[in-house]
Scaffold this motif. Structure first.
Motif, PDB file in Angstrom:
ATOM      1  N   VAL A 282       0.844  -1.204   0.000  1.00 52.15           N
ATOM      2  CA  VAL A 282       0.000   0.000   0.000  1.00 52.15           C
ATOM      3  C   VAL A 282       0.880   1.255   0.000  1.00 52.15           C
ATOM      4  N   ARG A 283       1.958   1.228   0.775  1.00 50.74           N
ATOM      5  CA  ARG A 283       2.854   2.388   0.874  1.00 50.74           C
ATOM      6  C   ARG A 283       3.445   2.755  -0.496  1.00 50.74           C
ATOM      7  N   TYR A 284       3.847   1.730  -1.267  1.00 55.08           N
ATOM      8  CA  TYR A 284       4.554   2.012  -2.534  1.00 55.08           C
ATOM      9  C   TYR A 284       3.676   1.893  -3.776  1.00 55.08           C
ATOM     10  N   MET A 285       2.392   1.598  -3.573  1.00 55.79           N
ATOM     11  CA  MET A 285       1.520   1.346  -4.735  1.00 55.79           C
ATOM     12  C   MET A 285       1.529   2.475  -5.771  1.00 55.79           C
ATOM     13  N   PRO A 304     -11.986   5.110  -9.144  1.00 57.50           N
ATOM     14  CA  PRO A 304     -12.997   4.668  -8.195  1.00 57.50           C
ATOM     15  C   PRO A 304     -14.286   4.196  -8.864  1.00 57.50           C
ATOM     16  N   HIS A 305     -15.036   3.418  -8.145  1.00 59.59           N
ATOM     17  CA  HIS A 305     -16.395   2.973  -8.505  1.00 59.59           C
ATOM     18  C   HIS A 305     -16.445   1.906  -9.602  1.00 59.59           C
ATOM     19  N   HIS A 306     -15.312   1.356 -10.006  1.00 59.14           N
ATOM     20  CA  HIS A 306     -15.351   0.308 -11.039  1.00 59.14           C
ATOM     21  C   HIS A 306     -14.820  -1.025 -10.533  1.00 59.14           C
ATOM     22  N   TRP A 307     -14.553  -1.091  -9.238  1.00 57.83           N
ATOM     23  CA  TRP A 307     -13.971  -2.300  -8.650  1.00 57.83           C
ATOM     24  C   TRP A 307     -12.596  -2.611  -9.236  1.00 57.83           C
ATOM     25  N   SER A 308     -11.993  -1.610  -9.838  1.00 54.69           N
ATOM     26  CA  SER A 308     -10.651  -1.845 -10.375  1.00 54.69           C
ATOM     27  C   SER A 308      -9.620  -1.289  -9.402  1.00 54.69           C
ATOM     28  N   CYS A 309     -10.004  -0.230  -8.658  1.00 52.34           N
ATOM     29  CA  CYS A 309      -9.162   0.389  -7.641  1.00 52.34           C
ATOM     30  C   CYS A 309      -8.681   1.773  -8.083  1.00 52.34           C
ATOM     31  N   GLY A 310      -8.924   2.763  -7.230  1.00 56.33           N
ATOM     32  CA  GLY A 310      -8.472   4.126  -7.510  1.00 56.33           C
ATOM     33  C   GLY A 310      -7.534   4.661  -6.446  1.00 56.33           C
ATOM     34  N   TYR A 311      -7.412   3.937  -5.323  1.00 52.83           N
ATOM     35  CA  TYR A 311      -6.615   4.454  -4.201  1.00 52.83           C
ATOM     36  C   TYR A 311      -5.716   3.369  -3.629  1.00 52.83           C
ATOM     37  N   ALA A 312      -4.597   3.812  -3.083  1.00 54.69           N
ATOM     38  CA  ALA A 312      -3.716   2.892  -2.363  1.00 54.69           C
ATOM     39  C   ALA A 312      -4.311   2.700  -0.973  1.00 54.69           C
ATOM     40  N   ALA A 390      -6.131  11.623   6.521  1.00 52.20           N
ATOM     41  CA  ALA A 390      -5.937  11.175   7.906  1.00 52.20           C
ATOM     42  C   ALA A 390      -5.738   9.656   7.967  1.00 52.20           C
ATOM     43  N   LEU A 391      -6.367   8.933   7.046  1.00 49.12           N
ATOM     44  CA  LEU A 391      -6.245   7.466   7.024  1.00 49.12           C
ATOM     45  C   LEU A 391      -4.997   7.005   6.252  1.00 49.12           C
ATOM     46  N   GLY A 392      -4.284   7.953   5.666  1.00 46.15           N
ATOM     47  CA  GLY A 392      -3.084   7.595   4.897  1.00 46.15           C
ATOM     48  C   GLY A 392      -3.413   6.985   3.546  1.00 46.15           C
ATOM     49  N   VAL A 393      -4.583   7.345   3.002  1.00 46.75           N
ATOM     50  CA  VAL A 393      -5.010   6.768   1.718  1.00 46.75           C
ATOM     51  C   VAL A 393      -4.661   7.746   0.587  1.00 46.75           C
ATOM     52  N   ARG A 394      -3.783   7.293  -0.316  1.00 42.39           N
ATOM     53  CA  ARG A 394      -3.364   8.167  -1.427  1.00 42.39           C
ATOM     54  C   ARG A 394      -4.007   7.709  -2.736  1.00 42.39           C
ATOM     55  N   PRO A 395      -4.293   8.655  -3.652  1.00 42.00           N
ATOM     56  CA  PRO A 395      -4.848   8.234  -4.948  1.00 42.00           C
ATOM     57  C   PRO A 395      -3.779   7.561  -5.799  1.00 42.00           C
ATOM     58  N   LEU A 396      -4.190   6.690  -6.679  1.00 38.53           N
ATOM     59  CA  LEU A 396      -3.265   6.134  -7.663  1.00 38.53           C
ATOM     60  C   LEU A 396      -3.049   7.199  -8.747  1.00 38.53           C
ATOM     61  N   PRO A 397      -1.943   7.100  -9.483  1.00 37.98           N
ATOM     62  CA  PRO A 397      -1.734   8.075 -10.559  1.00 37.98           C
ATOM     63  C   PRO A 397      -2.880   8.028 -11.569  1.00 37.98           C
TER      64      PRO A 397
END
Ligand code: GLU
Ligand code: MG
Length: 452
Positions: A282-285, A304-312, A390-397
């Protein structure tokens, strides 16, 4: 539609197959762009190639999936030996109208070892480091989502019995072929997209997991081809259609193959080693996204919203997270079956690079003793930006260009590839970006659909 395959082997019927001098063994390897390339030898000469394989000019590693080649450091002279790994030899002879599909995966060898830019070698090195530092290896299984076209297939209701039975000759040949290929076939099913299907296989340990992915994909393609279909694994068939993922289910296993991912006493029942491993991923995703979602078209799928993943992010059974923990519904099987799923990868990536990046990221988490990331029980996109921070969740590029920049800016992630591999990989990927800089999303999707 081409004639149906029969269960009896072609050889028994005197058709092409064993004993057919026209049979060709393909020596195959998978490159940076996830394409399986090959050279062939007559079956009678295959044995002579076991030890030293076939020569191949390494400049070919700079090929895009199309008819272009990126600038590269290799001249016309340097070559590697594509040397068959005999344990991967696969021969499927179930078709009446074609000779056996016979191939073996190769290591790209130079001076007695895997060449610096051999993706299979990259994975071997990553696994060797994981094992020497932790005593653990990786068991992994890719999921194969793909789209069928051809034979005037009509629109079909997703997930329906209709969707399965409409292509029953294909799914039955495919089942037979994958059982012969011995890839641990588990399920054959219709998916959410129109004419989209999915194959799941059981896990294999170490480099065999990536080998199994390549074998499975090529057998799916061949089976489709024999029946007049085409299977495309492109991440996004059109800008608005359902994407094809290549999710990876994985667990950490010890030297005896025992699953060390489960611990009933830990949060989400994840062992300490697996918590740290998941935390590293998750840290390096965002920084290694360019290795697992490596095409311009990959970024039409991710989000987001496609079950493919938008966030680390991380979550138990959360299909919008980078890592989804998958506990077994049967408590008796928990310890054995417990696994984690990496969701961003797609089939334009080399499965060897995907697993190498996964292992490197996880190992980094173990080295740094990173704590388990926040467990999200919603789509990460449903939190506010400040909640995510706050949760440490970053967006994917959001594009391949951004993903490559993030990778190069990370000393840690850049160091996972030998310098010559990193530089030549980035050159190929920048070439792909350049090729589609002026293209409409529709035209770009079409080209990737046709190539993958
Ligand atoms: N097709 C989705 C993707 O692009 C995944 C759907 C699923 O969860 O199987 O990743
Ligand atoms: Mg699926």
């Amino acid at each position: 539609m081409a004639r149906r395959a029969r269960a009896a082997t072609a050889a028994k019927k005197g058709r092409p197959g064993a004993g057919d001098p026209g049979e060709i063994v393909l020596l195959v390897w998978t490159d940076y762009v996830g394409i399986t390339r090959c050279r062939g030898v007559p079956v009678a000469q295959f044995k002579d190639r076991h030890a030293t394989g076939l020569g191949w000019a390494v400049a070919g590693q700079a090929l895009t999936p199309f008819e272009d080649i990126a600038d590269n450091p290799w001249g016309p002279m340097t070559e590697v030996r594509q040397t068959p790994v005999l344990a991967t030899e696969t021969r499927i002879a179930i078709w009446d109208d074609a000779p056996a599909f016979h191939f073996a995966l190769c290591d790209s060898m130079l001076a007695g070892r895997n060449w610096d830019c051999c993706v299979r070698g990259l994975l071997k090195d990553a696994l060797a480091d994981l094992e020497s530092e932790t005593g653990l290896s990786l068991a992994a299984a890719f999921e194969h989502e793909f789209l069928l076209s051809g034979n005037n297939l009509p629109w079909i209701v997703p997930f329906s019995v209709e969707q399965m039975r409409m292509v029953a000759p294909f799914t039955s040949d495919l089942t037979r072929a994958l059982l012969i290929a011995d890839v641990g076939l588990e399920t054959v099913e219709p998916e959410y997209g129109v004419r989209q299907y999915e194959i799941s296989c059981g896990p294999a340990i170490g480099v065999a997991a990536a080998d199994r992915c390549v074998i499975t994909r090529e057998v799916i393609r061949e089976t489709a081809r024999r029946l007049g279909f085409r299977a495309s694994f492109t991440p996004k068939p059109t800008p608005t259609s359902v994407g094809n993922g290549a999710h990876v289910h994985f667990s950490l296993v010890d030297a005896k193959g025992v699953n060390r991912t489960f611990d009933a006493g830990q949060p989400a029942q994840i062992s300490i080693a697996a918590q740290r491993f998941a935390a590293g991923v998750v840290r390096y995703m965002p920084e290694f996204c360019a290795l697992v979602a490596p095409s311009p078209v990959s970024y039409l799928r991710l989000g987001p919203h496609h079950w493919s993943c938008g966030y680390a992010a991380f979550g138990v059974q959360n299909r919008e997270a980078t890592i989804r923990a998958c506990p077994s519904p049967d408590p008796a099987k928990s310890a054995k079956a417990f696994n984690l799923e990496l969701r961003p990868p797609d089939a334009t990536a080399s499965p060897y690079m995907v697993l190498a990046a996964l292992v490197r990221a996880g190992l980094e988490g173990i080295r740094q003793k990173l704590p388990l990331p926040a467990m999200l029980d919603r789509d990460p996109a449903d939190y506010s930006q400040s909640e995510r921070a706050a949760l440490g969740v970053r967006p994917l590029p959001s594009s391949l260009g951004e993903a490559l920049d993030l990778m190069l800016a990370s000393k840690t992630v850049s160091s996972w590839l030998p310098d010559v591999m990193r530089d030549s990989y980035v050159a190929v990927k920048r070439k792909e970006i350049e090729m589609f800089a002026e293209a409409t999303p529709e035209a770009m999707c079409q080209r990737y659909h046709d190539a993958y």
